[in-house]
Motif scaffolding. Structure first.
Motif, PDB file in Angstrom:
ATOM      1  N   GLY A 119       0.994  -1.302  -0.162  1.00 14.32           N
ATOM      2  CA  GLY A 119      -0.011   0.135   0.065  1.00 14.32           C
ATOM      3  C   GLY A 119       0.925   1.356   0.017  1.00 14.32           C
ATOM      4  N   ILE A 120       2.033   1.227  -0.634  1.00 15.06           N
ATOM      5  CA  ILE A 120       2.754   2.310  -0.481  1.00 15.06           C
ATOM      6  C   ILE A 120       2.788   2.770  -1.925  1.00 15.06           C
ATOM      7  N   THR A 121       2.864   4.165  -2.192  1.00 14.43           N
ATOM      8  CA  THR A 121       2.902   4.737  -3.371  1.00 14.43           C
ATOM      9  C   THR A 121       4.495   4.951  -3.704  1.00 14.43           C
ATOM     10  N   ALA A 122       4.773   4.480  -4.917  1.00 17.03           N
ATOM     11  CA  ALA A 122       6.092   4.450  -5.250  1.00 17.03           C
ATOM     12  C   ALA A 122       6.645   5.969  -5.597  1.00 17.03           C
ATOM     13  N   ASP A 123       7.527   6.302  -5.108  1.00 18.54           N
ATOM     14  CA  ASP A 123       8.061   7.695  -5.389  1.00 18.54           C
ATOM     15  C   ASP A 123       9.265   7.757  -6.526  1.00 18.54           C
ATOM     16  N   LYS A 124       9.052   8.386  -7.598  1.00 22.31           N
ATOM     17  CA  LYS A 124       9.976   8.207  -8.828  1.00 22.31           C
ATOM     18  C   LYS A 124      11.602   9.047  -8.186  1.00 22.31           C
ATOM     19  N   GLN A 125      11.126   9.818  -7.570  1.00 22.62           N
ATOM     20  CA  GLN A 125      12.375  10.555  -6.931  1.00 22.62           C
ATOM     21  C   GLN A 125      13.487   9.423  -6.450  1.00 22.62           C
ATOM     22  N   LEU A 126      12.675   8.428  -5.721  1.00 22.11           N
ATOM     23  CA  LEU A 126      13.459   7.388  -5.012  1.00 22.11           C
ATOM     24  C   LEU A 126      14.255   6.335  -6.122  1.00 22.11           C
ATOM     25  N   MET A 127      14.053   6.428  -7.349  1.00 24.17           N
ATOM     26  CA  MET A 127      14.531   5.553  -8.196  1.00 24.17           C
ATOM     27  C   MET A 127      15.640   6.266  -9.208  1.00 24.17           C
ATOM     28  N   PHE A 128      16.641   5.288  -9.277  1.00 26.57           N
ATOM     29  CA  PHE A 128      17.905   5.847 -10.215  1.00 26.57           C
ATOM     30  C   PHE A 128      18.074   4.649 -11.396  1.00 26.57           C
ATOM     31  N   ALA A 129      18.151   4.915 -12.426  1.00 28.51           N
ATOM     32  CA  ALA A 129      18.653   3.865 -13.424  1.00 28.51           C
ATOM     33  C   ALA A 129      19.643   4.332 -14.314  1.00 28.51           C
ATOM     34  N   GLY A 130      20.766   3.538 -14.192  1.00 32.09           N
ATOM     35  CA  GLY A 130      21.893   4.150 -15.084  1.00 32.09           C
ATOM     36  C   GLY A 130      23.019   3.071 -14.859  1.00 32.09           C
ATOM     37  N   ASP A 131      23.946   3.488 -15.541  1.00 34.21           N
ATOM     38  CA  ASP A 131      25.347   2.430 -15.371  1.00 34.21           C
ATOM     39  C   ASP A 131      25.763   2.384 -13.877  1.00 34.21           C
ATOM     40  N   LEU A 132      25.864   0.986 -13.514  1.00 34.22           N
ATOM     41  CA  LEU A 132      26.329   0.568 -12.269  1.00 34.22           C
ATOM     42  C   LEU A 132      27.594   0.619 -11.920  1.00 34.22           C
ATOM     43  N   THR A 133      28.055   1.979 -11.929  1.00 33.93           N
ATOM     44  CA  THR A 133      29.560   2.118 -11.447  1.00 33.93           C
ATOM     45  C   THR A 133      29.539   2.504 -10.038  1.00 33.93           C
ATOM     46  N   GLU A 134      30.661   2.257  -9.428  1.00 32.52           N
ATOM     47  CA  GLU A 134      30.818   2.929  -8.073  1.00 32.52           C
ATOM     48  C   GLU A 134      30.620   4.334  -7.950  1.00 32.52           C
ATOM     49  N   GLY A 135      31.095   5.110  -8.988  1.00 27.26           N
ATOM     50  CA  GLY A 135      30.889   6.405  -8.867  1.00 27.26           C
ATOM     51  C   GLY A 135      29.430   6.995  -9.021  1.00 27.26           C
ATOM     52  N   ASN A 136      28.627   6.223  -9.888  1.00 27.26           N
ATOM     53  CA  ASN A 136      27.158   6.357 -10.077  1.00 27.26           C
ATOM     54  C   ASN A 136      26.524   6.168  -8.783  1.00 27.26           C
ATOM     55  N   GLY A 137      27.011   4.875  -8.292  1.00 25.26           N
ATOM     56  CA  GLY A 137      26.309   4.444  -7.087  1.00 25.26           C
ATOM     57  C   GLY A 137      26.560   5.784  -5.760  1.00 25.26           C
ATOM     58  N   TYR A 138      27.633   6.100  -5.838  1.00 26.72           N
ATOM     59  CA  TYR A 138      27.936   7.159  -4.822  1.00 26.72           C
ATOM     60  C   TYR A 138      27.270   8.356  -5.021  1.00 26.72           C
ATOM     61  N   GLN A 139      27.088   8.670  -6.319  1.00 23.94           N
ATOM     62  CA  GLN A 139      26.352  10.172  -6.531  1.00 23.94           C
ATOM     63  C   GLN A 139      24.892   9.994  -6.426  1.00 23.94           C
ATOM     64  N   ALA A 140      24.407   9.011  -6.825  1.00 26.29           N
ATOM     65  CA  ALA A 140      23.030   8.720  -6.516  1.00 26.29           C
ATOM     66  C   ALA A 140      22.531   8.659  -5.148  1.00 26.29           C
ATOM     67  N   ALA A 141      23.442   8.017  -4.238  1.00 19.94           N
ATOM     68  CA  ALA A 141      22.994   7.692  -2.887  1.00 19.94           C
ATOM     69  C   ALA A 141      23.130   9.122  -2.342  1.00 19.94           C
ATOM     70  N   THR A 142      24.401   9.960  -2.659  1.00 22.82           N
ATOM     71  CA  THR A 142      24.771  11.032  -2.000  1.00 22.82           C
ATOM     72  C   THR A 142      23.442  12.202  -2.121  1.00 22.82           C
ATOM     73  N   ALA A 143      23.090  12.112  -3.375  1.00 24.01           N
ATOM     74  CA  ALA A 143      21.689  12.975  -3.681  1.00 24.01           C
ATOM     75  C   ALA A 143      20.742  12.698  -2.771  1.00 24.01           C
ATOM     76  N   LEU A 144      20.454  11.465  -2.815  1.00 22.77           N
ATOM     77  CA  LEU A 144      19.436  10.854  -2.148  1.00 22.77           C
ATOM     78  C   LEU A 144      19.365  11.166  -0.617  1.00 22.77           C
ATOM     79  N   LEU A 145      20.374  11.026  -0.053  1.00 20.45           N
ATOM     80  CA  LEU A 145      20.707  11.167   1.538  1.00 20.45           C
ATOM     81  C   LEU A 145      20.550  12.666   1.960  1.00 20.45           C
ATOM     82  N   GLN A 146      20.616  13.653   0.844  1.00 20.32           N
ATOM     83  CA  GLN A 146      20.776  14.977   1.113  1.00 20.32           C
ATOM     84  C   GLN A 146      19.022  15.342   1.223  1.00 20.32           C
ATOM     85  N   ARG A 147      18.311  14.437   0.765  1.00 25.08           N
ATOM     86  CA  ARG A 147      16.925  15.009   0.776  1.00 25.08           C
ATOM     87  C   ARG A 147      16.319  15.212   2.160  1.00 25.08           C
TER      88      ARG A 147
END
Lengths: 343, 343
Positions: free
Chosen positions: B211-239
């Motif tokens: 019963g949870i509405t998915a939030d598009k902001q919480l989804m990242f899709a892209g190349d799975l490099t260490e750098g991308n993981g870092y950037q995506a997570a960093t951005a999300l943790l700043q919300r």
DNA sequence: ATAGCCAACCAAAGCGCTTTTAAAATGATG
DNA sequence: CATCATTTTAAAAGCGCTTTGGTTGGCTAT
């Protein structure tokens, strides 16, 4: 759908000889006929059967890469990137790439077999070990080869491409020394591999030049996994006189070292300096405005491209001198190094 | 040094026919002769010329792997491991492995060429995309193939081997929900790839069921490099309302996420939960008594082995039904997950 | 006009195997 | 001992290409 030479020549009302010569750019065909043949070939999507032409010419037009499977656990990504470089070169020259994984005890049989079956015109030798038995074997088989790396023992002339591992690690060590570090740990690859032996030798030379006695306790050699990097670094950081700097032979290993540093409550680039060797694997991306790690960097993909070119040249001109190529690694300054600070 | 069939038969005083049949285990040769022939062949290191027998039989005894080079940046280690599995199977069956890298715009030409040149008896299709054009192409070329993954679109019957990505990510999401997490982020691979699309769908289904509405902001899709993981997570943790859990599609990406978590001063497994998909790559070693990461795990090497076996079976029995294989991923509990805690 | 030459093409051999077809040797049968 | 079935061996064709060694016809040179 697929058409063969005979059918094509019948369609054109020419002999197979003429069609073959037209397509292979032999001079004894009139320009007009050549064009007509080439157009017809393109229209019918004619491609010579690779097996038949290999049999007729005695050239397989294929290169073998035999990957030692024992070491591939942590080597795989490097092989993959090297091969990515080589592969493009092969395609450009109309060669195929034959891949095979072999355990050390199967290696000799594998090389012997592909030579006897005439599956390839040459091979690339991966991950050379000290006094590598593949060198005399390939000589005996009369199979052209290029080694990615070098043997350290003197085995006479052979073709190789390598990075200057000694110099790279000499310079890296020297940088750390210049920054004031004294207790410098080396997290190295298995030293049966020549690249690792060379790196250690560069490290030792720099220490010696600085008048520092190397400490065996500060040297680790083994598979460069994240886990091994973590464990080695954790153990070293627990010593009473802990190292203030790490020299790590791979990015993967360095990720483990970084974890150990964090876990110890220390900051990389401040409390502890780290220099890695970076094979410039695209998916590791040690880049950015300031790369995460200070690194000796050399593209393994480019090495693959060059190795392939060297080998194809050797096959084309078997009498020419065997080529060798020494690539220098760049020393790239990143965020993981800083001056020595009192613990 | 290399000996051919003719020489061997002359040496034995037999016809080429008899020698060939003896070696290939045809019944119409006496056991005594067969032994004599086999011994002589072994003694002289005789190996049939691969090109000649391929030409004579019309079977190349080789399998092609065409690696899409666009995605290989971060895919390379996975390809390498898959191929390591497949390669062993090929060797066991006397097949060769032909490797080729091709950009998307060269792909069709590459497949067409190796089919026309009869270089291979079949191919493995890597990294399928949604509505993948390679499927109709390979059908038209009448080249047997096995897809590592599946298309999501309905393209009729074809052979594939895949892991149950939907179920794996459904279960992983459900575990996080059961632990009390609500704001769950998804760091996924490029969603043009079917594996990523399926994983997202498992994630979404589990959220919906809760019963949870998915939030598009919480989804990242892209190349799975260490750098991308870092950037995506960093951005999300700043919300302002930061996620309390991450679902990460690869180990590499997760290393970046882990770095972001540390940098934010948080502890993985306590403040933030992480579940990864773990392809069980030997050199990543997410193992130990308690694995570092909680993970959906499935060995990509084993998938390679199975894919190769499926393909060889298809080549041997072209009329049999096309095989498919769905592997379930294990959900392995590690140290990176814990109950939700108030931030 | 004829010999000589060259450009352009072709027939056929050969690469090293497998496989079809045929022949020879062996054994069983009445 | 002739007859036929069976086992064992051999000759030869063929896979699709390249390459050797011609052949042809038109042209130049003598």
């Amino acid at each position: 759908m697929p058409i063969n030479l005979k059918q094509l020549s019948e369609y054109l009302g020419l002999s197979q000889t003429t069609v073959s010569r037209a397509l292979n750019n032999y001079p004894e065909v009139s320009e007009e006929t050549r064009q007509r043949v080439k157009q017809a070939a393109a229209a019918h999507h004619y491609r010579p059967n690779a097996r038949a032409s290999a049999l007729a010419t005695g050239r397989a037009r294929a290169i073998g890469h035999i990957i030692p499977v024992d070491s591939s656990d942590w080597f795989n990504p490097i092989f993959a990137e090297f091969i990515a470089g080589a592969s493009a070169t092969y395609s450009r020259h109309g060669y195929e790439l034959l891949l095979r994984m072999a355990r050390a005890d199967e290696e000799a049989a594998t090389y012997t077999e592909i030579a006897a079956r005439k599956s390839v015109d040459g091979v690339i030798v991966h991950a050379p070990r000290i006094n590598d038995p593949r060198i005399p074997l390939l000589r005996q088989l009369r199979l052209p080869f290029v080694i990615h790396g070098r043997d350290t023992a003197d085995q006479g002339d052979y073709a190789w491409i390598d990075i200057n591992n000694r110099r790279a690690f000499f310079r890296a060590t020297k940088l750390l020394l210049d920054l004031g570090h004294v207790d410098i740990a080396l997290i190295n690859g298995g030293e049966a591999f020549t690249f690792a032996a060379r790196r250690r030798s560069g490290y030792l030379d720099a220490l010696q030049e600085a008048g520092i006695t190397a400490d065996k306790q500060l040297m680790f050699a083994g598979d460069l996994t994240e886990g091994n990097g973590y464990q080695a670094a954790t153990a070293l950081l627990q010593r009473s006189q802990r190292p203030s700097a790490f020299l790590v032979s791979s990015y993967m290993g360095a990720l483990g070292v970084r974890r150990a540093i964090h876990n110890a409550g220390l900051t990389m680039g401040k409390d502890i300096s780290v220099i890695i060797h970076d094979d410039d694997l695209a998916y590791f991306h040690n880049s950015g405005d300031v790369p995460q790690f200070t690194a000796t960097r050399s593209s393994v993909k480019e090495a693959g491209t060059l190795a392939a070119e060297m080998l194809l040249a050797m096959i084309d001109q078997p009498t020419a001198a065997v080529p060798t190529r020494l690539l220098e690694a760049n020393l790239i300054l990143g965020a993981s190094t800083g001056p020595w600070v009192r613990p």
